[in-house]
Motif scaffolding. Structure first.
Motif, mmCIF file in Angstrom:
data_model
loop_
_atom_site.group_PDB
_atom_site.id
_atom_site.type_symbol
_atom_site.label_atom_id
_atom_site.label_comp_id
_atom_site.label_asym_id
_atom_site.label_seq_id
_atom_site.Cartn_x
_atom_site.Cartn_y
_atom_site.Cartn_z
ATOM 1 N N SER A 124 -11.547 13.953 2.848
ATOM 2 C CA SER A 124 -11.945 15.054 3.720
ATOM 3 C C SER A 124 -12.375 14.586 5.104
ATOM 4 O O SER A 124 -12.336 15.355 6.069
ATOM 5 N N ASP A 125 -12.795 13.298 5.223
ATOM 6 C CA ASP A 125 -13.164 12.759 6.534
ATOM 7 C C ASP A 125 -11.988 12.047 7.200
ATOM 8 O O ASP A 125 -12.147 11.337 8.176
ATOM 9 N N HIS A 126 -10.786 12.239 6.635
ATOM 10 C CA HIS A 126 -9.537 11.718 7.158
ATOM 11 C C HIS A 126 -9.342 10.230 6.865
ATOM 12 O O HIS A 126 -8.477 9.581 7.457
ATOM 13 N N THR A 127 -10.110 9.665 5.943
ATOM 14 C CA THR A 127 -9.886 8.294 5.506
ATOM 15 C C THR A 127 -8.660 8.249 4.597
ATOM 16 O O THR A 127 -8.584 9.020 3.630
ATOM 17 N N PRO A 128 -7.699 7.386 4.884
ATOM 18 C CA PRO A 128 -6.497 7.340 4.046
ATOM 19 C C PRO A 128 -6.783 6.745 2.671
ATOM 20 O O PRO A 128 -7.614 5.839 2.528
ATOM 21 N N VAL A 129 -6.097 7.249 1.660
ATOM 22 C CA VAL A 129 -6.179 6.731 0.300
ATOM 23 C C VAL A 129 -4.799 6.206 -0.077
ATOM 24 O O VAL A 129 -3.792 6.889 0.119
ATOM 25 N N THR A 130 -4.753 4.982 -0.593
ATOM 26 C CA THR A 130 -3.472 4.385 -0.972
ATOM 27 C C THR A 130 -3.525 3.874 -2.412
ATOM 28 O O THR A 130 -4.607 3.684 -2.985
ATOM 29 N N LEU A 131 -2.349 3.655 -2.961
ATOM 30 C CA LEU A 131 -2.202 3.009 -4.260
ATOM 31 C C LEU A 131 -1.769 1.577 -3.989
ATOM 32 O O LEU A 131 -0.670 1.342 -3.470
ATOM 33 N N SER A 132 -2.644 0.612 -4.304
ATOM 34 C CA SER A 132 -2.357 -0.795 -4.015
ATOM 35 C C SER A 132 -1.595 -1.418 -5.177
ATOM 36 O O SER A 132 -2.084 -1.443 -6.312
ATOM 37 N N VAL A 133 -0.404 -1.916 -4.888
ATOM 38 C CA VAL A 133 0.462 -2.517 -5.897
ATOM 39 C C VAL A 133 0.776 -3.953 -5.482
ATOM 40 O O VAL A 133 1.356 -4.179 -4.417
ATOM 41 N N HIS A 134 0.352 -4.915 -6.301
ATOM 42 C CA HIS A 134 0.672 -6.313 -6.019
ATOM 43 C C HIS A 134 1.950 -6.663 -6.771
ATOM 44 O O HIS A 134 2.010 -6.576 -7.999
ATOM 45 N N VAL A 135 2.977 -7.055 -6.015
ATOM 46 C CA VAL A 135 4.293 -7.353 -6.585
ATOM 47 C C VAL A 135 4.549 -8.853 -6.550
ATOM 48 O O VAL A 135 4.432 -9.486 -5.494
ATOM 49 N N ILE A 136 4.883 -9.416 -7.706
ATOM 50 C CA ILE A 136 5.359 -10.789 -7.793
ATOM 51 C C ILE A 136 6.817 -10.719 -8.223
ATOM 52 O O ILE A 136 7.121 -10.271 -9.336
ATOM 53 N N GLU B 174 0.849 -1.187 0.000
ATOM 54 C CA GLU B 174 0.000 0.000 0.000
ATOM 55 C C GLU B 174 0.894 1.251 0.000
ATOM 56 O O GLU B 174 1.624 1.505 0.951
ATOM 57 N N VAL B 175 0.826 2.009 -1.089
ATOM 58 C CA VAL B 175 1.607 3.234 -1.202
ATOM 59 C C VAL B 175 0.709 4.414 -0.820
ATOM 60 O O VAL B 175 -0.317 4.643 -1.467
ATOM 61 N N PRO B 176 1.045 5.166 0.213
ATOM 62 C CA PRO B 176 0.198 6.293 0.630
ATOM 63 C C PRO B 176 0.053 7.335 -0.473
ATOM 64 O O PRO B 176 1.032 7.697 -1.137
#
Length: 344
Positions: free
Chosen positions: A30-42, A23-25
């Motif tokens: 606006s409600d303080h929920t974090p958003v991430t970039l999900s990267v699956h690495v093989i 999970e890359v931040p």
């Protein structure tokens, strides 16, 4: 134990012969929920190219999400060489809102390479470039038509790029089409960074399409086989060589009204063919949409009501339209690529 070095991304270490979702931040809502970039690495035990496969750069183009899901279940990846980074959802904001755009109404695919202190879209583009693209040797970016339109599975190529032409032939979609790089696009920014990116188009916005999903998964596996990342076992063979179209153009509605489509996606059309008709609701007046060349229908509108000037048919100009249509039929008649209990 493999002697290959571990793969590092955003502070995470993936050892050779293992796989992990990182999970890359990105930001917080606006409600303080974090958003991430999900990267699956093989990260394979054997050395080889680093490839990324990305989807949902446009949040409403969801077919790529399904393609990535199926790809990650493929048995061929168990003994993979090199490294695969799979990102099923790049534009999380648009994906959750069923929208092509980000909340600031920007098109992410016009904001690359981005900057770390720019707009929301620019920051996301910057993170994707730094954490994914610059770590890769090659990429495949998955797209679909916009909502209310349908695209035939196809590969878009940067004109004059011989490497991408070779990978496009390996991918094996029914049609390959030259497509100029657009300012701010992922393809342009990646190529400027020395990373070639194949652009795959198939299906429609906010919908799953079985033909587009099958073509996408099998095409990616073929490219990986071509790059010697995987063996040939379980990789579907190309039934018909892709047709390279010279150019394409849209046929637009000559009037507004009720639109009836007479030709399916993938159909070969010739000069004089009536592709559709538009009439008023009473049927008192009607205008035909007539083909003025020769080619294959690679995109069309799904809307029965149209305004004057609306795009109706996207036709790739090629003298080998019948051959391309045979390739489409071969894709549609192929056995399913996967079973949930026994993945390729």
């Amino acid at each position: 134990m493999s002697g290959r070095e571990a793969f590092k991304i955003n502070g995470h270490v993936i050892e050779a012969g293992t796989r992990r979702t990182v999970e890359v931040p990105v930001s917080t809502l606006s409600d303080h929920t974090p958003v991430t970039l999900s990267v699956h690495v093989i990260h394979g035990k054997k050395p080889g190219p680093v490839m990324f496969v990305s989807a949902a750069v446009h949040g409403d183009e969801v077919i790529g999400v399904e393609v990535v899901r199926r790809l990650l279940k493929a048995k061929a990846l168990k003994s993979m060489a090199g490294t695969l980074m799979a990102i099923p959802i790049v534009n999380t904001y648009g994906f959750h809102n069923h929208s092509r755009y980000l909340p600031d109404r920007r098109d992410l695919n016009r904001c690359f390479p981005g900057v770390s202190e720019g707009s929301m879209a620019s920051r996301l583009a910057h993170i994707f470039m730094e954490e994914v693209v610059r770590r890769a040797d090659v990429g495949i970016d998955l797209h679909s038509a916009a909502i209310h339109r349908l695209n035939l599975p196809q590969i878009r190529l940067t004109p004059g790029n011989d490497t991408l032409a070779e990978l496009g032939r390996a991918f094996g979609a029914p049609v390959m089409l030259p497509s100029k790089l657009r300012e701010g696009s992922l393809r342009m920014a990646a190529e400027a960074a020395g990373v070639d990116v194949l652009l795959y188009e198939g299906g429609e916005g906010l919908r799953f399409d079985e033909l587009a999903a099958r073509a996408g998964v099998s095409g990616i596996l073929r490219v990986m086989q071509h790059l010697k990342m995987i063996g040939g076992k379980g990789v579907p063979k190309v039934r018909h060589a892709p047709v390279l179209a010279r150019e394409s153009h849209w046929y637009r509605a000559p009037v507004g009204g009720v639109f009836r489509c007479f030709v399916p996606i993938g159909a070969a059309v010739s000069r004089g063919d009536v592709m559709g008709a538009i009439s008023d609701p009473f049927g008192e007046a009607e205008r035909e949409v007539i083909c003025d060349g020769r080619g294959i229908v690679i995109g069309r509108s799904n809307m029965p009501t149209v305004y004057e000037g609306d795009a109706l048919f996207h036709v790739a100009d090629t003298p080998r339209a019948d051959h391309a249509a045979e390739g489409v039929n071969a894709h549609m008649e192929a056995a399913p690529l996967y079973d949930e209990d026994e993945i390729i």
